[in-house]
Design a protein around this motif. Structure first.
Motif, PDB file in Angstrom:
ATOM      1  N   GLY A  75     -41.454 -48.555 -44.824  1.00 16.69           N
ATOM      2  CA  GLY A  75     -42.116 -49.965 -45.337  1.00 16.69           C
ATOM      3  C   GLY A  75     -41.345 -50.892 -45.799  1.00 16.69           C
ATOM      4  N   THR A  76     -40.144 -50.765 -46.100  1.00 14.54           N
ATOM      5  CA  THR A  76     -39.282 -51.721 -46.830  1.00 14.54           C
ATOM      6  C   THR A  76     -38.743 -52.746 -45.704  1.00 14.54           C
ATOM      7  OG1 THR A  76     -38.195 -50.025 -48.177  1.00 14.54           O
ATOM      8  CG2 THR A  76     -37.123 -52.141 -47.883  1.00 14.54           C
ATOM      9  N   ILE A  77     -39.140 -54.077 -46.054  1.00 15.55           N
ATOM     10  CA  ILE A  77     -38.817 -55.192 -45.299  1.00 15.55           C
ATOM     11  C   ILE A  77     -37.301 -55.273 -45.008  1.00 15.55           C
ATOM     12  CG2 ILE A  77     -38.957 -57.769 -44.659  1.00 15.55           C
ATOM     13  CD1 ILE A  77     -41.419 -55.834 -44.423  1.00 15.55           C
ATOM     14  N   LEU A  78     -36.499 -55.242 -44.024  1.00 16.34           N
ATOM     15  CA  LEU A  78     -35.294 -55.357 -44.019  1.00 16.34           C
ATOM     16  C   LEU A  78     -34.589 -56.725 -43.559  1.00 16.34           C
ATOM     17  CD1 LEU A  78     -34.640 -51.738 -41.949  1.00 16.34           C
ATOM     18  CD2 LEU A  78     -34.751 -52.401 -44.402  1.00 16.34           C
ATOM     19  N   GLY A  79     -35.406 -57.546 -42.947  1.00 19.66           N
ATOM     20  CA  GLY A  79     -34.674 -58.801 -42.498  1.00 19.66           C
ATOM     21  C   GLY A  79     -35.784 -59.322 -41.658  1.00 19.66           C
ATOM     22  N   ASP A  80     -35.227 -60.648 -41.144  1.00 21.80           N
ATOM     23  CA  ASP A  80     -36.068 -61.317 -40.094  1.00 21.80           C
ATOM     24  C   ASP A  80     -35.842 -60.806 -38.725  1.00 21.80           C
ATOM     25  OD1 ASP A  80     -37.083 -63.057 -42.183  1.00 21.80           O
ATOM     26  OD2 ASP A  80     -35.523 -64.466 -41.720  1.00 21.80           O
ATOM     27  N   MET A  81     -36.667 -60.939 -37.854  1.00 20.45           N
ATOM     28  CA  MET A  81     -36.581 -60.517 -36.343  1.00 20.45           C
ATOM     29  C   MET A  81     -35.317 -61.205 -35.628  1.00 20.45           C
ATOM     30  SD  MET A  81     -37.879 -59.111 -33.825  1.00 20.45           S
ATOM     31  CE  MET A  81     -38.093 -59.054 -32.120  1.00 20.45           C
ATOM     32  N   SER A  82     -34.436 -60.587 -34.782  1.00 23.12           N
ATOM     33  CA  SER A  82     -33.421 -60.858 -34.034  1.00 23.12           C
ATOM     34  C   SER A  82     -33.410 -60.392 -32.692  1.00 23.12           C
ATOM     35  CB  SER A  82     -32.252 -60.690 -34.858  1.00 23.12           C
ATOM     36  OG  SER A  82     -31.815 -59.313 -35.125  1.00 23.12           O
ATOM     37  N   TYR A  83     -32.868 -60.905 -31.902  1.00 20.90           N
ATOM     38  CA  TYR A  83     -33.007 -60.450 -30.261  1.00 20.90           C
ATOM     39  C   TYR A  83     -32.459 -58.717 -30.406  1.00 20.90           C
ATOM     40  CZ  TYR A  83     -27.534 -60.319 -30.331  1.00 20.90           C
ATOM     41  OH  TYR A  83     -26.338 -59.721 -30.631  1.00 20.90           O
ATOM     42  N   LYS A  84     -31.714 -58.207 -31.115  1.00 21.54           N
ATOM     43  CA  LYS A  84     -31.493 -56.799 -31.027  1.00 21.54           C
ATOM     44  C   LYS A  84     -32.308 -55.949 -31.352  1.00 21.54           C
ATOM     45  CE  LYS A  84     -29.012 -56.612 -35.363  1.00 21.54           C
ATOM     46  NZ  LYS A  84     -27.959 -56.076 -36.119  1.00 21.54           N
ATOM     47  N   TYR A  85     -33.668 -56.480 -31.857  1.00 23.03           N
ATOM     48  CA  TYR A  85     -34.740 -55.736 -32.167  1.00 23.03           C
ATOM     49  C   TYR A  85     -36.031 -55.878 -31.409  1.00 23.03           C
ATOM     50  CZ  TYR A  85     -32.303 -55.314 -36.678  1.00 23.03           C
ATOM     51  OH  TYR A  85     -31.470 -54.998 -37.713  1.00 23.03           O
ATOM     52  N   GLU A  86     -35.776 -56.410 -30.155  1.00 23.02           N
ATOM     53  CA  GLU A  86     -36.770 -56.599 -29.236  1.00 23.02           C
ATOM     54  C   GLU A  86     -37.583 -55.290 -28.842  1.00 23.02           C
ATOM     55  OE1 GLU A  86     -38.236 -59.442 -27.995  1.00 23.02           O
ATOM     56  OE2 GLU A  86     -37.162 -61.120 -29.209  1.00 23.02           O
ATOM     57  N   ASP A 109     -46.449 -50.284 -44.025  1.00 20.07           N
ATOM     58  CA  ASP A 109     -46.449 -49.174 -44.828  1.00 20.07           C
ATOM     59  C   ASP A 109     -47.017 -47.949 -44.079  1.00 20.07           C
ATOM     60  OD1 ASP A 109     -45.594 -50.540 -47.022  1.00 20.07           O
ATOM     61  OD2 ASP A 109     -47.482 -51.212 -47.724  1.00 20.07           O
ATOM     62  N   GLN A 110     -48.063 -48.159 -42.923  1.00 22.41           N
ATOM     63  CA  GLN A 110     -48.488 -47.052 -42.497  1.00 22.41           C
ATOM     64  C   GLN A 110     -48.001 -46.662 -40.995  1.00 22.41           C
ATOM     65  OE1 GLN A 110     -50.461 -44.976 -44.094  1.00 22.41           O
ATOM     66  NE2 GLN A 110     -50.288 -46.302 -45.934  1.00 22.41           N
ATOM     67  N   ALA A 111     -47.019 -47.822 -40.484  1.00 27.23           N
ATOM     68  CA  ALA A 111     -46.639 -47.642 -39.133  1.00 27.23           C
ATOM     69  C   ALA A 111     -46.231 -46.169 -38.605  1.00 27.23           C
ATOM     70  CB  ALA A 111     -45.796 -48.872 -38.747  1.00 27.23           C
ATOM     71  N   SER A 164     -45.546 -58.719 -38.155  1.00 29.67           N
ATOM     72  CA  SER A 164     -46.024 -60.037 -38.240  1.00 29.67           C
ATOM     73  C   SER A 164     -46.545 -60.166 -39.729  1.00 29.67           C
ATOM     74  CB  SER A 164     -47.248 -60.589 -37.176  1.00 29.67           C
ATOM     75  OG  SER A 164     -47.535 -61.808 -37.288  1.00 29.67           O
ATOM     76  N   HIS A 165     -45.743 -60.990 -40.374  1.00 34.50           N
ATOM     77  CA  HIS A 165     -45.892 -61.266 -42.014  1.00 34.50           C
ATOM     78  C   HIS A 165     -45.819 -62.882 -42.362  1.00 34.50           C
ATOM     79  CE1 HIS A 165     -46.851 -60.449 -46.060  1.00 34.50           C
ATOM     80  NE2 HIS A 165     -45.654 -60.581 -46.374  1.00 34.50           N
ATOM     81  N   GLN A 166     -46.740 -63.262 -42.923  1.00 31.02           N
ATOM     82  CA  GLN A 166     -46.574 -64.644 -43.241  1.00 31.02           C
ATOM     83  C   GLN A 166     -45.928 -65.684 -42.247  1.00 31.02           C
ATOM     84  OE1 GLN A 166     -44.608 -64.331 -47.142  1.00 31.02           O
ATOM     85  NE2 GLN A 166     -46.289 -63.577 -48.132  1.00 31.02           N
ATOM     86  N   GLY A 167     -46.462 -65.394 -41.137  1.00 26.53           N
ATOM     87  CA  GLY A 167     -46.062 -66.428 -40.201  1.00 26.53           C
ATOM     88  C   GLY A 167     -44.749 -66.120 -39.330  1.00 26.53           C
ATOM     89  N   ALA A 168     -44.241 -64.952 -39.732  1.00 29.88           N
ATOM     90  CA  ALA A 168     -42.860 -64.708 -39.046  1.00 29.88           C
ATOM     91  C   ALA A 168     -42.779 -63.018 -38.756  1.00 29.88           C
ATOM     92  CB  ALA A 168     -41.841 -65.081 -39.843  1.00 29.88           C
ATOM     93  N   TRP A 169     -42.069 -62.837 -37.838  1.00 25.66           N
ATOM     94  CA  TRP A 169     -41.955 -61.465 -37.640  1.00 25.66           C
ATOM     95  C   TRP A 169     -40.598 -60.700 -38.453  1.00 25.66           C
ATOM     96  CZ3 TRP A 169     -45.043 -58.803 -34.609  1.00 25.66           C
ATOM     97  CH2 TRP A 169     -45.820 -59.584 -33.750  1.00 25.66           C
ATOM     98  N   ARG A 170     -41.016 -59.816 -39.279  1.00 27.33           N
ATOM     99  CA  ARG A 170     -39.945 -59.127 -40.266  1.00 27.33           C
ATOM    100  C   ARG A 170     -39.832 -57.675 -39.395  1.00 27.33           C
ATOM    101  NH1 ARG A 170     -38.771 -63.653 -43.228  1.00 27.33           N
ATOM    102  NH2 ARG A 170     -40.884 -64.667 -43.783  1.00 27.33           N
ATOM    103  N   VAL A 171     -38.566 -57.378 -39.620  1.00 23.53           N
ATOM    104  CA  VAL A 171     -38.122 -55.824 -39.368  1.00 23.53           C
ATOM    105  C   VAL A 171     -38.495 -54.878 -40.405  1.00 23.53           C
ATOM    106  CG1 VAL A 171     -36.183 -54.400 -38.545  1.00 23.53           C
ATOM    107  CG2 VAL A 171     -36.295 -56.813 -37.702  1.00 23.53           C
ATOM    108  N   PHE A 172     -39.000 -53.832 -40.552  1.00 22.41           N
ATOM    109  CA  PHE A 172     -39.208 -52.813 -41.470  1.00 22.41           C
ATOM    110  C   PHE A 172     -38.600 -51.366 -41.117  1.00 22.41           C
ATOM    111  CE2 PHE A 172     -42.885 -52.908 -39.064  1.00 22.41           C
ATOM    112  CZ  PHE A 172     -43.294 -51.627 -38.749  1.00 22.41           C
ATOM    113  N   SER A 173     -38.629 -50.579 -42.299  1.00 19.83           N
ATOM    114  CA  SER A 173     -37.985 -49.315 -42.024  1.00 19.83           C
ATOM    115  C   SER A 173     -39.085 -48.312 -42.022  1.00 19.83           C
ATOM    116  CB  SER A 173     -37.018 -48.923 -43.195  1.00 19.83           C
ATOM    117  OG  SER A 173     -37.625 -49.145 -44.339  1.00 19.83           O
TER     118      SER A 173
END
Length: 270
Positions: free
Chosen positions: A159-170, A182-184, A147-156
């Motif tokens: 820690g690289t942000i890969l894009g916005d959340m979609s149903y396949k990442y539920e 970065d620490q997840a 959850s970053h800046q009011g939106a859900w972002r998929v990350f690797s």
């Protein structure tokens, strides 16, 4: 004695005008020529394309001619390692079109464009004679949603942000807080060992960029310590297996101290 005043100034101005008009013809011809040159140059700069544009246009004509006459065109693009990215997206990133002249296919430039994309971790491009381009890519694997800046972002994992959340990442675990992406990976590595905790995870919150708070179903907050994270999760898993502590009327389990833990019951419990 000369007079000073409007009459004298006016007379001086008329004398200067007569002197200019008496100048020879070449004086006026030279100035007219300069004015015409200036006007023509301005018109050419506005209407005529630059030399670089003309050169690029002519080179494209030559490349197309050679490609058609000697069949020097890209006929096939082979891509290995593609997982989530579509073929159309990869071709768009590469800026490569099938049937393009081979003279325009620059493997190093294609590699650079691919590696600039956040999803692609590694790329290798090589030409296979006579008309094939082989591309090997390694995509970054999504491991969580942040959850970053009011939106859900998929990350690797890195820690690289890969894009916005979609149903396949539920099914991916969710994270919040500064520095969580970065620490997840460290937290995930520990939680994978305890599937009974992993499946209960609703969101992992990074607190002060130092430690984690886990929100587990059915609404239990676990305050984890900054250090010895694995030991705390092992103890929590043992308590759940032995006493079912997560299934009781517990709101908070404070595990920040190594020698003692504190439990806070739900507000409705007497």
């Amino acid at each position: 004695m000369s007079k000073i005043g409007p009459e004298h100034v006016s007379g001086y101005g008329m004398t200067r005008v007569r002197r200019i008009l008496r100048r020879p013809l070449y004086y006026w011809g030279l100035r007219a020529f300069l004015v015409i040159c200036l006007c023509v140059s301005s018109w050419l700069l506005i209407t005529v394309p630059s030399w670089t544009t003309i050169y690029e246009q002519q080179m494209q004509l030559v490349e197309n001619y050679l490609a058609d006459r000697h069949e020097l065109r890209l006929r096939k693009v082979l891509i290995h390692g593609r997982r989530d990215m579509s073929m159309a997206t990869l071709l768009e990133v590469m800026k490569v079109e099938e049937d393009a002249p081979l003279f325009r296919v620059q493997t190093e430039a294609i590699e650079a464009r691919l590696q600039q994309h956040p999803v692609i971790k590694y790329a290798r491009v090589q030409f296979l004679p006579p008309d094939t381009l082989e591309v090997v890519v390694e995509e970054r694997m999504p491991i969580g949603v942040w959850s970053h800046q009011g939106a859900w972002r998929v990350f690797s994992r890195d820690g690289t942000i890969l894009g916005d959340m979609s149903y396949k990442y539920e099914p991916l675990p969710r994270f919040a807080g500064d520095g969580a992406a970065d620490q997840a990976h460290e937290l995930i590595d520990h939680l994978i060992v305890y599937p009974e905790l992993m499946k209960r995870l609703e969101v992992a919150i990074r607190v002060g960029k130092r430690r984690w708070t886990l929100r587990l179903s059915p609404g239990v907050d676990i305050y984890l310590p900054e250090k010895n994270l694995g030991n705390a999760l092992a103890e929590l898993s043992l308590l759940q297996q032995r006493d079912g502590v997560l299934d009781r009327d517990v709101a908070v389990i404070d595990a920040r101290l190594s020698d003692r833990w504190y439990l806070r019951l739900d507000d409705g419990v007497r």
